[in-house]
Design a protein around this motif. Structure first.
Motif, PDB file in Angstrom:
ATOM      1  N   CYS A   1      63.815  10.880  13.795  1.00 57.31           N
ATOM      2  CA  CYS A   1      64.774   9.689  13.350  1.00 57.31           C
ATOM      3  C   CYS A   1      66.138  10.552  13.101  1.00 57.31           C
ATOM      4  CB  CYS A   1      64.595   8.929  12.182  1.00 57.31           C
ATOM      5  SG  CYS A   1      62.922   8.121  12.084  1.00 57.31           S
ATOM      6  N   ILE A   2      67.046  10.017  14.313  1.00 54.07           N
ATOM      7  CA  ILE A   2      68.443  10.462  14.044  1.00 54.07           C
ATOM      8  C   ILE A   2      69.127   9.377  13.210  1.00 54.07           C
ATOM      9  CG2 ILE A   2      70.384  10.949  15.372  1.00 54.07           C
ATOM     10  CD1 ILE A   2      68.299  12.863  15.949  1.00 54.07           C
ATOM     11  N   MET A   3      69.648   9.829  11.990  1.00 53.32           N
ATOM     12  CA  MET A   3      70.353   8.641  11.246  1.00 53.32           C
ATOM     13  C   MET A   3      71.521   9.291  10.525  1.00 53.32           C
ATOM     14  SD  MET A   3      67.761   8.510   8.095  1.00 53.32           S
ATOM     15  CE  MET A   3      66.138   8.351   8.853  1.00 53.32           C
ATOM     16  N   GLN A   4      72.578   8.368  10.308  1.00 52.68           N
ATOM     17  CA  GLN A   4      73.465   8.808   9.353  1.00 52.68           C
ATOM     18  C   GLN A   4      73.246   9.450   7.945  1.00 52.68           C
ATOM     19  OE1 GLN A   4      76.085   5.309   8.925  1.00 52.68           O
ATOM     20  NE2 GLN A   4      76.121   4.874  10.963  1.00 52.68           N
ATOM     21  N   LYS A   5      73.998  10.499   7.754  1.00 52.99           N
ATOM     22  CA  LYS A   5      73.469  11.291   6.548  1.00 52.99           C
ATOM     23  C   LYS A   5      73.530  10.439   5.132  1.00 52.99           C
ATOM     24  CE  LYS A   5      74.414  15.567   4.453  1.00 52.99           C
ATOM     25  NZ  LYS A   5      75.234  17.052   4.209  1.00 52.99           N
ATOM     26  N   LYS A   6      74.613   9.483   5.075  1.00 51.85           N
ATOM     27  CA  LYS A   6      74.724   8.990   3.633  1.00 51.85           C
ATOM     28  C   LYS A   6      73.604   7.796   3.902  1.00 51.85           C
ATOM     29  CE  LYS A   6      77.986   6.411   1.020  1.00 51.85           C
ATOM     30  NZ  LYS A   6      79.426   6.004   0.851  1.00 51.85           N
TER      31      LYS A   6
ATOM     32  N   ASN B   1      78.717   8.861  22.816  1.00 55.33           N
ATOM     33  CA  ASN B   1      78.248   7.658  22.862  1.00 55.33           C
ATOM     34  C   ASN B   1      76.856   7.513  22.310  1.00 55.33           C
ATOM     35  OD1 ASN B   1      77.417   4.837  23.258  1.00 55.33           O
ATOM     36  ND2 ASN B   1      78.073   4.924  25.603  1.00 55.33           N
ATOM     37  N   ILE B   2      77.021   7.634  20.843  1.00 56.19           N
ATOM     38  CA  ILE B   2      76.096   7.769  19.955  1.00 56.19           C
ATOM     39  C   ILE B   2      75.119   6.598  19.812  1.00 56.19           C
ATOM     40  CG2 ILE B   2      75.252   8.107  17.394  1.00 56.19           C
ATOM     41  CD1 ILE B   2      76.695  10.615  19.135  1.00 56.19           C
ATOM     42  N   GLU B   3      75.823   5.304  19.844  1.00 58.44           N
ATOM     43  CA  GLU B   3      74.763   4.217  20.002  1.00 58.44           C
ATOM     44  C   GLU B   3      73.983   4.054  21.176  1.00 58.44           C
ATOM     45  OE1 GLU B   3      75.581  -0.782  20.380  1.00 58.44           O
ATOM     46  OE2 GLU B   3      77.255   0.586  18.891  1.00 58.44           O
ATOM     47  N   ALA B   4      74.684   4.155  22.427  1.00 59.39           N
ATOM     48  CA  ALA B   4      73.656   4.384  23.663  1.00 59.39           C
ATOM     49  C   ALA B   4      72.634   5.473  23.460  1.00 59.39           C
ATOM     50  CB  ALA B   4      74.505   4.356  24.856  1.00 59.39           C
ATOM     51  N   PHE B   5      73.103   6.563  23.090  1.00 63.02           N
ATOM     52  CA  PHE B   5      72.039   7.799  22.716  1.00 63.02           C
ATOM     53  C   PHE B   5      70.762   7.028  21.920  1.00 63.02           C
ATOM     54  CE2 PHE B   5      70.426  11.079  20.164  1.00 63.02           C
ATOM     55  CZ  PHE B   5      70.103  11.949  21.093  1.00 63.02           C
TER      56      PHE B   5
ATOM     57  N   ILE C   1      66.644   5.446   2.965  1.00 61.49           N
ATOM     58  CA  ILE C   1      65.938   4.936   4.204  1.00 61.49           C
ATOM     59  C   ILE C   1      64.685   5.673   4.399  1.00 61.49           C
ATOM     60  CG2 ILE C   1      65.927   4.779   6.516  1.00 61.49           C
ATOM     61  CD1 ILE C   1      68.961   4.584   6.182  1.00 61.49           C
ATOM     62  N   ALA C   2      64.491   7.003   4.236  1.00 57.81           N
ATOM     63  CA  ALA C   2      63.321   7.752   4.565  1.00 57.81           C
ATOM     64  C   ALA C   2      62.110   7.185   3.503  1.00 57.81           C
ATOM     65  CB  ALA C   2      63.348   9.098   4.447  1.00 57.81           C
ATOM     66  N   GLU C   3      62.583   7.047   2.223  1.00 56.52           N
ATOM     67  CA  GLU C   3      61.618   6.726   1.059  1.00 56.52           C
ATOM     68  C   GLU C   3      61.058   5.261   1.497  1.00 56.52           C
ATOM     69  OE1 GLU C   3      63.618   6.808  -2.850  1.00 56.52           O
ATOM     70  OE2 GLU C   3      64.189   9.032  -2.552  1.00 56.52           O
ATOM     71  N   ASP C   4      62.268   4.403   1.772  1.00 57.80           N
ATOM     72  CA  ASP C   4      61.662   2.924   2.167  1.00 57.80           C
ATOM     73  C   ASP C   4      60.521   2.817   3.303  1.00 57.80           C
ATOM     74  OD1 ASP C   4      63.499   1.962   0.117  1.00 57.80           O
ATOM     75  OD2 ASP C   4      64.774   1.139   1.523  1.00 57.80           O
TER      76      ASP C   4
ATOM     77  N   ALA D   1      62.085   2.202  11.659  1.00 58.60           N
ATOM     78  CA  ALA D   1      63.397   2.771  11.414  1.00 58.60           C
ATOM     79  C   ALA D   1      64.363   1.681  12.159  1.00 58.60           C
ATOM     80  CB  ALA D   1      63.298   3.986  12.311  1.00 58.60           C
ATOM     81  N   ARG D   2      64.158   1.216  13.113  1.00 60.54           N
ATOM     82  CA  ARG D   2      64.909   0.484  14.025  1.00 60.54           C
ATOM     83  C   ARG D   2      65.459  -0.596  13.099  1.00 60.54           C
ATOM     84  NH1 ARG D   2      65.754  -1.287  19.312  1.00 60.54           N
ATOM     85  NH2 ARG D   2      64.417  -0.087  20.400  1.00 60.54           N
ATOM     86  N   LYS D   3      64.872  -1.261  11.908  1.00 58.68           N
ATOM     87  CA  LYS D   3      65.541  -2.109  11.082  1.00 58.68           C
ATOM     88  C   LYS D   3      66.601  -1.814  10.252  1.00 58.68           C
ATOM     89  CE  LYS D   3      60.958  -4.157  10.259  1.00 58.68           C
ATOM     90  NZ  LYS D   3      59.748  -4.474   9.208  1.00 58.68           N
ATOM     91  N   TYR D   4      67.025  -0.366  10.199  1.00 55.65           N
ATOM     92  CA  TYR D   4      67.980   0.017   9.622  1.00 55.65           C
ATOM     93  C   TYR D   4      69.315   0.410  10.533  1.00 55.65           C
ATOM     94  CZ  TYR D   4      64.715   0.525   5.896  1.00 55.65           C
ATOM     95  OH  TYR D   4      63.858   0.333   4.603  1.00 55.65           O
ATOM     96  N   PRO D   5      70.459  -0.228  10.180  1.00 53.31           N
ATOM     97  CA  PRO D   5      71.698   0.190  10.965  1.00 53.31           C
ATOM     98  C   PRO D   5      72.053   1.522  10.935  1.00 53.31           C
ATOM     99  CG  PRO D   5      71.970  -1.809   9.636  1.00 53.31           C
ATOM    100  CD  PRO D   5      70.831  -1.327   9.238  1.00 53.31           C
ATOM    101  N   LYS D   6      71.695   2.251   9.947  1.00 54.07           N
ATOM    102  CA  LYS D   6      72.131   3.652   9.775  1.00 54.07           C
ATOM    103  C   LYS D   6      71.345   4.654  10.700  1.00 54.07           C
ATOM    104  CE  LYS D   6      74.885   3.370   5.456  1.00 54.07           C
ATOM    105  NZ  LYS D   6      75.354   4.078   4.684  1.00 54.07           N
TER     106      LYS D   6
END
Length: 134
Positions: free
Chosen positions: A85-90, A30-34, A95-98, A63-68
């Protein structure tokens, strides 16, 4: 002083349940709840335990502003240093640069991002070595 002490006790009491719940959510995939629980633990560290700082809170909030981005929180001893920050690889590099560009603009500090990939950990390696020695 008494109110701060009570907030600290509340966070310490909740910390064990946070850890247990994070583990259960991962086991359930349950990645979303995690991710949401990661954000909640950061809030506890920031507001109840008061070990965060404006710079760390900025990164977590951005970080919270980015869905990924699945979730983010302060790591380490607090008062600055590291944000996990746990995020999708793609798209993670963009995102990090921003986030880092906004951080530099806000605080006039150049920060860095380090990308890592989770692995099973050393426990399997230690098990293999132990079995080979018998």
């Amino acid at each position: 002083m008494k109110q701060t002490f009570l907030k600290n006790i509340l966070l310490i009491d909740n910390n064990d349940s946070y850890t247990y719940n994070l583990l259960q959510l991962l086991k359930q995939n349950n990645i979303e709840a995690f991710g949401e629980l990661l954000y909640q633990t950061h809030e506890g560290l920031s507001k109840l335990y008061a070990v965060s700082c404006p710079e760390i809170d900025f990164i977590v909030n951005e970080a919270r502003k980015y869905p990924k981005v699945i979730g983010a929180r302060l790591m380490g001893g607090g008062f600055g240093g590291t944000v996990l920050c746990i995020m999708q690889k793609k798209g993670s590099g963009i995102i990090a640069e921003d986030i880092l560009a906004g951080y530099q603009q806000q605080f006039n500090i150049v920060a860095e991002a380090y990308f890592v990939q989770a692995v099973r950990g050393t426990h399997q390696l230690l098990t293999d070595i132990a079995e080979q020695s018998y």
